[in-house]
Every structure is written in structure tokens, then in C-alpha cells.
Design a protein around this motif. Structure first.
Motif, PDB file in Angstrom:
ATOM      1  N   ASP A  25       0.824  -1.209   0.000  1.00 36.27           N
ATOM      2  CA  ASP A  25       0.000   0.000   0.000  1.00 36.27           C
ATOM      3  C   ASP A  25       0.856   1.256   0.000  1.00 36.27           C
ATOM      4  O   ASP A  25       0.543   2.239  -0.699  1.00 36.27           O
ATOM      5  CB  ASP A  25      -0.922   0.005   1.230  1.00 36.27           C
ATOM      6  N   ILE A  26       1.938   1.241   0.767  1.00 36.07           N
ATOM      7  CA  ILE A  26       2.810   2.414   0.833  1.00 36.07           C
ATOM      8  C   ILE A  26       3.460   2.671  -0.518  1.00 36.07           C
ATOM      9  O   ILE A  26       3.547   3.822  -0.982  1.00 36.07           O
ATOM     10  CB  ILE A  26       3.884   2.216   1.931  1.00 36.07           C
ATOM     11  N   TYR A  27       3.904   1.612  -1.163  1.00 35.93           N
ATOM     12  CA  TYR A  27       4.533   1.778  -2.479  1.00 35.93           C
ATOM     13  C   TYR A  27       3.532   2.282  -3.513  1.00 35.93           C
ATOM     14  O   TYR A  27       3.884   3.076  -4.384  1.00 35.93           O
ATOM     15  CB  TYR A  27       5.152   0.460  -2.933  1.00 35.93           C
ATOM     16  N   LEU A  28       2.287   1.849  -3.408  1.00 32.57           N
ATOM     17  CA  LEU A  28       1.273   2.328  -4.338  1.00 32.57           C
ATOM     18  C   LEU A  28       0.940   3.797  -4.080  1.00 32.57           C
ATOM     19  O   LEU A  28       0.667   4.553  -5.017  1.00 32.57           O
ATOM     20  CB  LEU A  28       0.013   1.472  -4.229  1.00 32.57           C
ATOM     21  N   GLU A  29       0.949   4.210  -2.818  1.00 31.27           N
ATOM     22  CA  GLU A  29       0.737   5.628  -2.515  1.00 31.27           C
ATOM     23  C   GLU A  29       1.884   6.469  -3.066  1.00 31.27           C
ATOM     24  O   GLU A  29       1.667   7.549  -3.644  1.00 31.27           O
ATOM     25  CB  GLU A  29       0.613   5.822  -0.999  1.00 31.27           C
ATOM     26  N   LEU A  30       3.095   5.979  -2.874  1.00 30.94           N
ATOM     27  CA  LEU A  30       4.256   6.679  -3.425  1.00 30.94           C
ATOM     28  C   LEU A  30       4.167   6.739  -4.951  1.00 30.94           C
ATOM     29  O   LEU A  30       4.460   7.774  -5.563  1.00 30.94           O
ATOM     30  CB  LEU A  30       5.538   5.969  -2.996  1.00 30.94           C
ATOM     31  N   LEU A  31       3.763   5.631  -5.551  1.00 31.62           N
ATOM     32  CA  LEU A  31       3.579   5.596  -7.002  1.00 31.62           C
ATOM     33  C   LEU A  31       2.588   6.666  -7.447  1.00 31.62           C
ATOM     34  O   LEU A  31       2.830   7.386  -8.423  1.00 31.62           O
ATOM     35  CB  LEU A  31       3.074   4.218  -7.418  1.00 31.62           C
ATOM     36  N   THR A  32       1.489   6.798  -6.717  1.00 31.57           N
ATOM     37  CA  THR A  32       0.455   7.764  -7.087  1.00 31.57           C
ATOM     38  C   THR A  32       0.978   9.191  -7.015  1.00 31.57           C
ATOM     39  O   THR A  32       0.722  10.007  -7.908  1.00 31.57           O
ATOM     40  CB  THR A  32      -0.761   7.596  -6.163  1.00 31.57           C
ATOM     41  N   VAL A  33       1.712   9.502  -5.966  1.00 32.24           N
ATOM     42  CA  VAL A  33       2.282  10.848  -5.830  1.00 32.24           C
ATOM     43  C   VAL A  33       3.257  11.129  -6.964  1.00 32.24           C
ATOM     44  O   VAL A  33       3.246  12.209  -7.574  1.00 32.24           O
ATOM     45  CB  VAL A  33       2.977  10.998  -4.463  1.00 32.24           C
ATOM     46  N   LYS A  34       4.105  10.159  -7.281  1.00 29.38           N
ATOM     47  CA  LYS A  34       5.096  10.358  -8.345  1.00 29.38           C
ATOM     48  C   LYS A  34       4.429  10.513  -9.710  1.00 29.38           C
ATOM     49  O   LYS A  34       4.831  11.368 -10.512  1.00 29.38           O
ATOM     50  CB  LYS A  34       6.076   9.191  -8.362  1.00 29.38           C
ATOM     51  N   LEU A  35       3.411   9.709  -9.974  1.00 25.05           N
ATOM     52  CA  LEU A  35       2.711   9.815 -11.255  1.00 25.05           C
ATOM     53  C   LEU A  35       2.008  11.159 -11.387  1.00 25.05           C
ATOM     54  O   LEU A  35       1.951  11.742 -12.472  1.00 25.05           O
ATOM     55  CB  LEU A  35       1.690   8.689 -11.400  1.00 25.05           C
TER      56      LEU A  35
END
Length: 594
Positions: free
Chosen positions: A331-341
């Protein structure tokens, strides 16, 4: 009779039953009909594409055995699983019977599945027999990883590469099976199953089995999504629309809605990649689109994202996909992914100092140029109001450089700027001196207290701020302040100018009895500055600066302020001396250098 899985019930019994491998099946059929079969074959390709089935069909066809004959009733077709029998002793046991004639059939056929799992000794034991087998013996080797098979083996076989089966072919086969089973279905549900199967018919049939068990009356889109862990097209489009608009809070909320439904993290990343691929192809090759999203939606996305941004997003997704395989905190990596995208391709507003630039920043490099450059150097000695500016002619470069003072209006603006200087400062500091000021008074217990409360502390923030603070780590603390190190420089820059985040962080620190003075830096800078501080300590160098004496980060100027400042600067640069220069030499060759 016990229930059998669909992939076993519908396993092809003849070459005509096989789908998606037309070239291979036709070649093998022709070889059998003309009696030009080889003594050793290697069938390689992805899982579930028909390698073992083709080997069994080939073994029956060359022996004239009917398709209805059960495999267990054919003693001359020997299947050997190299994955569980990889030792040289196992291979010798098999090869010890090679010289014996077939019991019933014309040929004795050895099918060695997952041959790449054999040990080096087992390969060596097989090598001689494979090179010169008896006339009535044939070998068929099957593998998903042909690169692991020794070249000495490869060179002694006829190699057939099985390809991934096209999604449309898989869909058609699934539809035919469901019609035979008298089960209703939705076409888009079959498309979802085919996409998840990734070119493997066996995988597709296994997934279809699960979907049928989940909802026995009909194969629906919802059932297929639930079983495969895929994300609906509507959710994916909403997610990408929020990202394309740079709306990080909305995109994070959409992500959390998707995850609450139990979607698999890896599957989600694959689905996003698939949708981005379709968005990229919508104007180029619409026939290759796989998703169920309407073309109008895809065209809207490609207009808002643009191809370069899509390519950058795909690189980020590929990187996150690899990281997800090595973590349990998806979940944390997906949140980070969302911010970066959300940040990819969005225009970053950078603070620009319009009023201070040296003429040395714009040197004349073309000696033949006839352009006239008007340059303003700072600091410039204040001249009396009645004193005229100095005009200097640089004949070597054919330039007129005009040294000009600030007008009284600019002086007044500068005074007003200094008066409001405090209002333009944020709460954080950055840079080496600020880090050194905290390290000089750093306390281990202060840092331990902050680290112990960090996860609880950031849980109070909204999802967008949590995602930003998740990649920040407390690395130093004193009674005066704390140092937070960010993993990514781009996110560090966002945090440096996020006034709301800093205010809420300061409030949270006060509630936890943590100093509110903050220093933000990147992880790379932290490692360098910590090493530099240790080096200074070893050399006996001490610094006396206090953290409160160091400047804070200034607010970023909004586009309106920048435009106003630019307009003011242009107006003030049109001083009489500049106007006179343009009058003498012409507007086209006079350039003002700030």
C-alpha cells in the motif's frame, strides 16, 4: 465421476484441436505425413501454450494411435518430469531401457518435461543417446527456459518456439467451451480473463474454472474482476484522470477505494500499464487496443497526458512493479507511485530572482555580432538623481553596454519588499549550515523519541500528506529542531514549499513535545553533510552559528506575482537612456540584459 478441471477436459487430442500455434502444428503434420520426422525435438515457450500437449499428440500420431486412447494405456510413450527427477541416476534409469524395442508401437517416444531442470551430469548422460539414438526411439524435450539448456543439447534437436496465444483466440476458445457447458457469459468478462492469462490457454481455463465456481449461473464482468483481482475500467480511468490533472488527493482517494475492494497490488500496476498502453495506441493503432474503455475516453486521456508523459509514467510503473515483488508494504509503495505519477510532467514553479542578475551571467560570445546589449550590474553605486548614467562603447564586440541605476520607483518597491520579507518566509530551513546547527546540539534520546512517534504522528494527516511524509525519515534531532531526510529530491522540493504541510507538522510536533524548528534535505545530501560534519569534528573545526540565526525557505512566487514583477522590470528598464539607445541604434539590435 469426479470433477475434472476444464484444462484437463479440454486438453487438445489432435493437432486440429490446438489453437494459436498454427505454424508449428502444420509443420509437424507435414513431417508425419511425409515420414520425415526427426529423432529429437525441443518445444520451448511460455507456460500453458501447448508444448506438452503437442508432444503427446505428436507421439500418438507417429505411432498411429487414436486420440481417444488414454495416455496410461500406451506403454511406448514415456513421460519424464525433469523438475522432480533431475539427478543423473534418474536419467540413467530412463536411458537404460532405450535399447529395448517398443512393446506395441512403431516408435518409443520419451517426453522430458521441464528439461532445463536437469543437472549437468544428467545432461551429459543424455547427450550421447540424444546424438545417436536407436532408429525406433524419439525424444521430445519441453521447457519454458531454453536459455538454460546446454548448447550441446540444443544443437542436436529440432527447435520449435511456441508463442503466446493471442487474446482474441483465447476469448473465442473460452466462448466455445462455455457454449458446450451451456453457461451464459459476457464478452467483456472473457476479455478480462484473457488479459490476465497473458497468452496461456491453461491459465485462462483455470481462471474460467474459478469464475464459474464463484457465480455458477453466468460468467459476468464483476465475477471475473473479483476472481482475478483486476480493477474495473471505470476505476482505472478515474484514477488516471485525477493523475493527469495533478490532483494528488483525489488520485490517492481513488487508490484507497480500489485497495479496499481487495485488489491485488501487482495486478493493479499491470492494469495501469495496460491502460496506458491503450491510451498511447489509441491514435496510432486503435485495432490493438485490449481494454474495454470506450475510445472517446482513451482519446481524452491521451490529450491530457501526452505521449512523453505516458512514457515517463511507464518507467515509474515498471520500477514500482519490481519493488512490489520485494516488499510486504504494497500500500505504501502504491501511494508513493500515485504521488510520483501525479508529479510527472506537471509544471514546477520555481522561485526566480528577477531583480538581481550580473552582467557576467550573459557574456557576449559572438565578436561579429552587431547586437546592442543593455546590461544592469548589481550592486550598482547609488548616483545622485541629477547624475546621468554612464554609457560605455565596447568597440571590440560592437556593443554598447549601458550601466544604469535603479529608478526611485524600484527603490521604493525594494523597500516595500524588505518590509514584507518576514511574511514571505516558511517554517522550514534547508542546507548544510542548518544541518550542522542541529548536529552540533544533537541528542540521541530526542531522535529516538521522534522515530518512535513518527508513524503514529503522520497517521493524523490526510492521505496526500501521508504519502509525502512516508518517504521522509527523521535522521537528527536536538532540543532546538529536527532534520527530516526525503528519499526523492522532487518530493523534497514539494515539501519545502508546502506551507499547509509545514504548519500541520509543526502543530503535531508541539502535541508530541517535539521541537518545531525543521530542516528538510534529501537522503543523498544528508549522507554527504553528515560525513562533512564528522570530518570537521575530527579536524577541530567548530561553528558558532545558531539555527534560529539561519534564514528560512522563502515562499514560491505565484505566477501572478512573477508576471507582475516581470512587467515592472520591463517598465523600469525602459529608462530614458535605454530609449535613447533604441532611438539611435534601432529596436531590433538593442537587447536589455538583466
Amino acid at each position: 465421476m469426479a470433477y475434472q478441471a476444464l484444462y484437463r477436459v479440454y486438453r487438445p487430442r489432435t493437432f486440429d484441436d490446438m489453437v494459436g500455434q498454427d505454424v508449428i502444428t502444420q509443420t509437424l503434420k507435414n513431417a508425419i505425413e511425409t515420414h520425415q520426422t526427426g529423432h529429437a525435438y525441443l518445444f520451448s515457450g511460455p507456460r500453458g501454450t501447448g508444448k506438452t500437449s503437442a508432444a503427446k499428440i505428436f507421439a500418438r500420431e507417429i505411432n498411429g494411435i487414436t486420440p481417444d486412447t488414454a495416455d496410461s494405456q500406451i506403454p511406448d510413450i514415456v513421460e519424464f518430469d525433469a523438475a522432480s527427477n533431475s539427478r543423473v541416476e534418474d536419467m540413467r534409469d530412463i536411458l537404460s531401457n532405450v535399447d529395448y524395442a517398443p512393446i506395441e508401437s512403431e516408435y518409443k517416444v520419451y517426453i522430458i518435461d521441464e528439461v532445463h531442470m536437469l543437472s549437468n551430469s544428467a545432461f551429459n548422460a543424455l547427450l550421447k543417446t540424444l546424438e545417436e539414438p536407436p532408429a525406433n526411439v524419439k525424444f521430445i524435450l519441453a521447457t519454458t527456459e531454453p536459455q538454460k539448456v546446454p548448447v550441446t543439447i540444443l544443437s542436436r534437436t529440432q527447435r520449435f518456439e511456441f508463442k503466446r496465444i493471442d487474446n482474441l483466440v483465447i476469448q473465442a476458445q473460452l466462448a466455445d467451451i462455455l457454449r458446450q457447458q451451456n453457461i451464459a457469459y459476457e464478452d467483456d468478462a472473457l476479455r478480462i480473463i484473457a488479459n490476465v492469462a497473458e497468452g496461456g490457454m491453461r491459465d485462462a481455463l483455470s481462471i474460467l474454472d474459478q469464475v464459474i465456481a464463484f457465480g455458477t449461473d453466468k460468467v459476468t464482468i464483476n465475477n471475473a474482476l473479483q476472481v482475478t483481482g483486476s480493477t474495473t475500467a471505470t476505476q482505472l480511468v478515474a484514477y488516471l484522470k485525477a493523475i493527469s490533472a495533478g490532483d494528488t488527493p483525489t488520485s490517492l482517494q481513488t487508490l484507497h477505494d480500489i485497495l479496499r475492494e481487495g485488489k491485488d497490488a501487482q495486478r493493479l500496476v499491470v492494469d495501469i500499464l495496460g491502460l496506458l498502453r491503450d491510451v498511447m495506441l489509441v491514435d496510432v493503432a486503435p485495432d490493438l487496443i485490449k481494454s474495454t474503455v470506450p475510445l472517446a475516453e482513451l482519446k481524452t486521456l491521451v490529450n491530457s497526458l501526452a505521449i512523453p508523459r505516458i512514457e515517463a509514467m511507464m518507467v515509474i510503473l515498471d520500477d514500482i512493479q519490481k519493488q512490489l515483488m520485494q516488499t510486504t508494504q504494497s500500500d505504501i509503495y502504491l501511494e508513493l507511485l500515485t504521488v510520483k505519477l501525479s508529479m510527472v510532467g506537471s509544471p514546477a514553479v520555481k522561485q526566480t530572482d528577477i531583480t538581481q542578475k550580473s552582467s557576467s551571467s550573459h557574456p557576449s560570445t559572438n565578436a561579429q555580432s552587431s547586437a546592442i546589449r543593455v546590461s544592469k550590474t548589481e550592486p550598482t553605486p547609488r548616483l545622485p538623481v541629477e547624475e546621468k548614467p554612464v554609457v560605455r562603447l565596447d568597440s571590440e564586440a560592437d556593443q554598447v553596454v549601458i550601466m544604469q541605476n535603479e529608478s526611485p520607483a524600484m527603490v521604493q518597491d525594494s523597500s516595500q519588499h524588505n518590509d514584507s520579507h518576514t511574511d514571505e518566509l516558511l517554517l522550514v530551513r534547508t542546507g548544510q549550515e542548518a544541518v550542522f546547527a542541529i548536529l552540533k546540539k544533537a541528542k540521541r534520546e530526542a531522535l529516538n523519541h521522534l522515530k518512535n512517534t513518527w508513524s503514529t504522528l503522520i497517521s493524523q494527516f490526510d492521505v496526500a500528506q501521508q504519502a509525502l511524509l512516508t518517504i521522509a525519515e527523521p535522521v537528527a534531532a536536538s532540543d532546538e529542531g529536527v532534520v527530516l531526510a526525503f528519499d526523492y529530491p522532487a518530493l523534497l522540493e514539494q515539501a519545502l514549499y508546502d506551507e499547509n504541510l509545514q504548519n500541520e507538522l509543526s502543530t503535531a510536533f508541539l502535541a508530541q513535545h517535539i521541537p518545531v524548528e525543521m530542516v528538510f534535505i534529501s537522503q543523498d545530501d544528508w549522507r554527504q553533510q553528515r560525513a562533512a560534519y564528522v570530518q570537521e569534528l575530527k579536524s577541530g573545526v567548530t561553528r558558532s552559528m545558531a539555527l534560529t540565526d539561519l534564514p528560512r525557505v522563502k515562499r514560491q512566487q505565484t505566477s501572478e506575482k512573477l508576471e507582475k514583477a516581470t512587467d515592472t522590470h520591463v517598465a523600469t528598464s525602459e529608462a530614458p537612456v535605454v530609449a535613447e539607445a533604441k532611438k539611435i541604434f534601432g529596436d531590433d539590435i538593442v537587447t536589455v540584459i538583466d
